[in-house]
Design a protein around this motif. Structure first.
Motif, PDB file in Angstrom:
ATOM      1  N   PRO A 157     -76.249 -63.564 117.335  1.00 45.17           N
ATOM      2  CA  PRO A 157     -75.889 -62.393 118.556  1.00 45.17           C
ATOM      3  C   PRO A 157     -74.126 -63.374 118.482  1.00 45.17           C
ATOM      4  CG  PRO A 157     -77.113 -63.766 119.464  1.00 45.17           C
ATOM      5  CD  PRO A 157     -77.423 -64.350 117.732  1.00 45.17           C
ATOM      6  N   LEU A 158     -73.324 -62.173 118.450  1.00 48.50           N
ATOM      7  CA  LEU A 158     -71.929 -62.742 119.434  1.00 48.50           C
ATOM      8  C   LEU A 158     -71.184 -62.100 119.787  1.00 48.50           C
ATOM      9  CD1 LEU A 158     -69.842 -65.251 119.020  1.00 48.50           C
ATOM     10  CD2 LEU A 158     -69.179 -64.707 116.877  1.00 48.50           C
ATOM     11  N   HIS A 159     -71.290 -61.727 121.364  1.00 50.75           N
ATOM     12  CA  HIS A 159     -70.100 -61.384 122.044  1.00 50.75           C
ATOM     13  C   HIS A 159     -69.813 -61.938 122.744  1.00 50.75           C
ATOM     14  CE1 HIS A 159     -73.431 -61.273 125.360  1.00 50.75           C
ATOM     15  NE2 HIS A 159     -74.218 -60.845 124.436  1.00 50.75           N
ATOM     16  N   GLY A 160     -68.111 -60.473 123.317  1.00 50.81           N
ATOM     17  CA  GLY A 160     -67.402 -61.130 124.470  1.00 50.81           C
ATOM     18  C   GLY A 160     -67.739 -61.624 125.096  1.00 50.81           C
ATOM     19  N   ALA A 161     -69.483 -60.651 126.020  1.00 49.78           N
ATOM     20  CA  ALA A 161     -69.721 -61.153 127.527  1.00 49.78           C
ATOM     21  C   ALA A 161     -70.801 -63.355 127.367  1.00 49.78           C
ATOM     22  CB  ALA A 161     -70.533 -60.709 127.607  1.00 49.78           C
ATOM     23  N   MET A 162     -70.969 -63.707 125.741  1.00 51.06           N
ATOM     24  CA  MET A 162     -71.635 -64.799 125.774  1.00 51.06           C
ATOM     25  C   MET A 162     -70.664 -65.555 126.401  1.00 51.06           C
ATOM     26  SD  MET A 162     -72.661 -64.684 121.862  1.00 51.06           S
ATOM     27  CE  MET A 162     -74.730 -65.842 122.179  1.00 51.06           C
ATOM     28  N   THR A 163     -71.794 -66.651 126.890  1.00 48.55           N
ATOM     29  CA  THR A 163     -70.876 -68.186 127.853  1.00 48.55           C
ATOM     30  C   THR A 163     -71.309 -68.975 126.561  1.00 48.55           C
ATOM     31  OG1 THR A 163     -73.482 -68.649 128.915  1.00 48.55           O
ATOM     32  CG2 THR A 163     -72.259 -67.161 129.862  1.00 48.55           C
ATOM     33  N   ASP A 164     -70.651 -69.995 127.139  1.00 50.03           N
ATOM     34  CA  ASP A 164     -70.188 -71.176 126.301  1.00 50.03           C
ATOM     35  C   ASP A 164     -71.741 -72.422 126.409  1.00 50.03           C
ATOM     36  OD1 ASP A 164     -67.872 -70.863 126.211  1.00 50.03           O
ATOM     37  OD2 ASP A 164     -66.944 -72.320 128.211  1.00 50.03           O
ATOM     38  N   THR A 165     -72.638 -71.379 127.120  1.00 48.38           N
ATOM     39  CA  THR A 165     -73.659 -72.132 127.427  1.00 48.38           C
ATOM     40  C   THR A 165     -74.663 -71.259 126.901  1.00 48.38           C
ATOM     41  OG1 THR A 165     -73.789 -72.977 130.013  1.00 48.38           O
ATOM     42  CG2 THR A 165     -76.108 -73.029 129.158  1.00 48.38           C
ATOM     43  N   GLU A 166     -74.628 -70.108 125.908  1.00 47.21           N
ATOM     44  CA  GLU A 166     -75.124 -69.651 125.546  1.00 47.21           C
ATOM     45  C   GLU A 166     -75.481 -70.056 123.847  1.00 47.21           C
ATOM     46  OE1 GLU A 166     -76.624 -65.313 127.392  1.00 47.21           O
ATOM     47  OE2 GLU A 166     -74.095 -65.902 127.065  1.00 47.21           O
ATOM     48  N   ILE A 167     -73.629 -70.383 123.473  1.00 46.24           N
ATOM     49  CA  ILE A 167     -73.821 -70.781 122.332  1.00 46.24           C
ATOM     50  C   ILE A 167     -74.264 -71.739 121.963  1.00 46.24           C
ATOM     51  CG2 ILE A 167     -71.455 -71.513 120.968  1.00 46.24           C
ATOM     52  CD1 ILE A 167     -71.876 -68.550 121.166  1.00 46.24           C
ATOM     53  N   ALA A 168     -74.469 -72.864 122.890  1.00 48.00           N
ATOM     54  CA  ALA A 168     -75.265 -74.710 122.477  1.00 48.00           C
ATOM     55  C   ALA A 168     -75.953 -74.293 122.475  1.00 48.00           C
ATOM     56  CB  ALA A 168     -74.269 -75.704 123.803  1.00 48.00           C
ATOM     57  N   ASP A 169     -77.100 -72.887 123.155  1.00 45.01           N
ATOM     58  CA  ASP A 169     -78.213 -72.915 122.828  1.00 45.01           C
ATOM     59  C   ASP A 169     -78.917 -72.412 121.915  1.00 45.01           C
ATOM     60  OD1 ASP A 169     -78.771 -73.922 125.937  1.00 45.01           O
ATOM     61  OD2 ASP A 169     -79.018 -71.476 126.322  1.00 45.01           O
ATOM     62  N   ILE A 170     -77.928 -71.729 120.984  1.00 39.49           N
ATOM     63  CA  ILE A 170     -77.749 -71.314 119.327  1.00 39.49           C
ATOM     64  C   ILE A 170     -77.778 -72.700 118.712  1.00 39.49           C
ATOM     65  CG2 ILE A 170     -76.772 -70.234 117.812  1.00 39.49           C
ATOM     66  CD1 ILE A 170     -75.875 -67.985 119.913  1.00 39.49           C
ATOM     67  N   ALA A 171     -76.542 -73.689 118.786  1.00 41.56           N
ATOM     68  CA  ALA A 171     -77.092 -74.594 118.347  1.00 41.56           C
ATOM     69  C   ALA A 171     -77.959 -75.644 118.241  1.00 41.56           C
ATOM     70  CB  ALA A 171     -75.487 -75.251 118.496  1.00 41.56           C
ATOM     71  N   ARG A 172     -78.351 -75.369 119.785  1.00 43.27           N
ATOM     72  CA  ARG A 172     -79.336 -76.159 119.731  1.00 43.27           C
ATOM     73  C   ARG A 172     -80.798 -76.126 119.155  1.00 43.27           C
ATOM     74  NH1 ARG A 172     -77.332 -77.395 124.495  1.00 43.27           N
ATOM     75  NH2 ARG A 172     -78.230 -76.019 125.521  1.00 43.27           N
ATOM     76  N   ALA A 173     -80.913 -74.650 119.042  1.00 44.61           N
ATOM     77  CA  ALA A 173     -82.595 -73.686 118.411  1.00 44.61           C
ATOM     78  C   ALA A 173     -81.559 -74.296 116.742  1.00 44.61           C
ATOM     79  CB  ALA A 173     -82.045 -72.634 118.708  1.00 44.61           C
ATOM     80  N   LEU A 174     -80.793 -74.180 116.704  1.00 45.50           N
ATOM     81  CA  LEU A 174     -80.472 -74.341 114.892  1.00 45.50           C
ATOM     82  C   LEU A 174     -80.468 -75.644 114.337  1.00 45.50           C
ATOM     83  CD1 LEU A 174     -77.616 -72.159 114.144  1.00 45.50           C
ATOM     84  CD2 LEU A 174     -80.144 -71.533 112.805  1.00 45.50           C
ATOM     85  N   ALA A 175     -80.231 -77.045 115.545  1.00 38.97           N
ATOM     86  CA  ALA A 175     -80.420 -78.461 114.714  1.00 38.97           C
ATOM     87  C   ALA A 175     -81.971 -77.989 115.247  1.00 38.97           C
ATOM     88  CB  ALA A 175     -80.232 -78.756 115.945  1.00 38.97           C
ATOM     89  N   LYS A 176     -82.749 -78.132 116.724  1.00 37.81           N
ATOM     90  CA  LYS A 176     -83.950 -78.599 116.156  1.00 37.81           C
ATOM     91  C   LYS A 176     -84.532 -77.704 115.596  1.00 37.81           C
ATOM     92  CE  LYS A 176     -88.211 -76.963 119.870  1.00 37.81           C
ATOM     93  NZ  LYS A 176     -88.499 -76.294 121.010  1.00 37.81           N
ATOM     94  N   LEU A 177     -84.218 -76.270 114.682  1.00 39.82           N
ATOM     95  CA  LEU A 177     -85.327 -76.004 113.480  1.00 39.82           C
ATOM     96  C   LEU A 177     -85.289 -76.540 112.715  1.00 39.82           C
ATOM     97  CD1 LEU A 177     -87.277 -73.348 112.828  1.00 39.82           C
ATOM     98  CD2 LEU A 177     -85.101 -72.010 112.663  1.00 39.82           C
ATOM     99  N   GLU A 178     -83.400 -77.035 112.233  1.00 43.79           N
ATOM    100  CA  GLU A 178     -82.757 -77.786 111.169  1.00 43.79           C
ATOM    101  C   GLU A 178     -84.013 -78.682 110.589  1.00 43.79           C
ATOM    102  OE1 GLU A 178     -79.117 -79.338 109.311  1.00 43.79           O
ATOM    103  OE2 GLU A 178     -79.537 -80.135 110.954  1.00 43.79           O
ATOM    104  N   THR A 179     -84.314 -79.887 111.692  1.00 40.93           N
ATOM    105  CA  THR A 179     -85.052 -81.294 111.992  1.00 40.93           C
ATOM    106  C   THR A 179     -86.284 -80.680 111.583  1.00 40.93           C
ATOM    107  OG1 THR A 179     -84.135 -82.054 113.660  1.00 40.93           O
ATOM    108  CG2 THR A 179     -86.049 -82.610 113.341  1.00 40.93           C
TER     109      THR A 179
END
Length: 186
Positions: A157-179
């Protein structure tokens, strides 16, 4: 789209082209009610700000994913200007040991709504095959990357109402899943 009402609106600066477009719409029996038109115009007024916000968030997500070995984000430059209706991530199939559907389910379990980016490669689309028949140019072996993409790409997901925290959560989830999904995580 016209305010989520299932219609569409075309904005044309050239009056002659607008008259021609209205004539074609009317000939096809299409209309847009006044409420839907007002909603669509209001959305259009905020479109530039929405696009700017999505681009900034996409840059942040790309920055957050830069060190990932099993995941690659979208390419950016001053010459590549995505609209970012979503953010496409490619999982690197040679490293990733989990099927795409399991990857999507795991991200959804982490609270990240996502879906497969492609249903099928264009050269394997039934309509393309029907139109081209036995044309040897559409053989699967001729498009190895395109053949892999439907199994390696997902849309976040990516929309203008997202927050930096939500973007960081996506990155963290991808990093966790990558591991958990790459050979380095086993």
């Amino acid at each position: 789209t016209a305010g989520g009402h299932g219609g569409a609106m075309l904005v044309i600066a050239d009056e002659a082209a607008a008259v021609a477009a209205r004539a074609q719409r009317d000939a096809a029996g299409g209309t847009i009610d006044q409420t839907a038109a007002r909603i669509a115009l209001a959305e259009l007024r905020g479109a530039a700000d929405e696009l700017s916000a999505r681009r900034q968030l996409a840059w942040e997500l790309t920055f957050d994913l830069r060190a990932r070995k099993g995941v690659s984000g979208m390419s950016h430059s001053r010459w590549v200007m995505h609209a970012y209706d979503g953010y496409v991530v490619r999982i690197r199939g040679l490293l990733w040991k989990r099927p795409l559907d399991e990857t999507i389910a795991a991200l959804i379990a982490e609270g990240i709504p996502c879906e497969a980016a492609f249903a099928v490669s264009l050269h394997l689309d039934p309509d393309v095959i029907a139109a081209l028949g036995d044309d040897p140019r559409i053989q699967d072996a001729g498009y190895p990357v395109a053949s892999r993409l439907p199994n390696e790409a997902l849309v976040l997901p990516l929309h203008g109402a997202m927050t930096d925290t939500e973007i960081a959560d996506i990155a963290r989830a991808l990093a966790k899943l990558e591991t958990a999904s790459t050979s380095s995580g086993t």
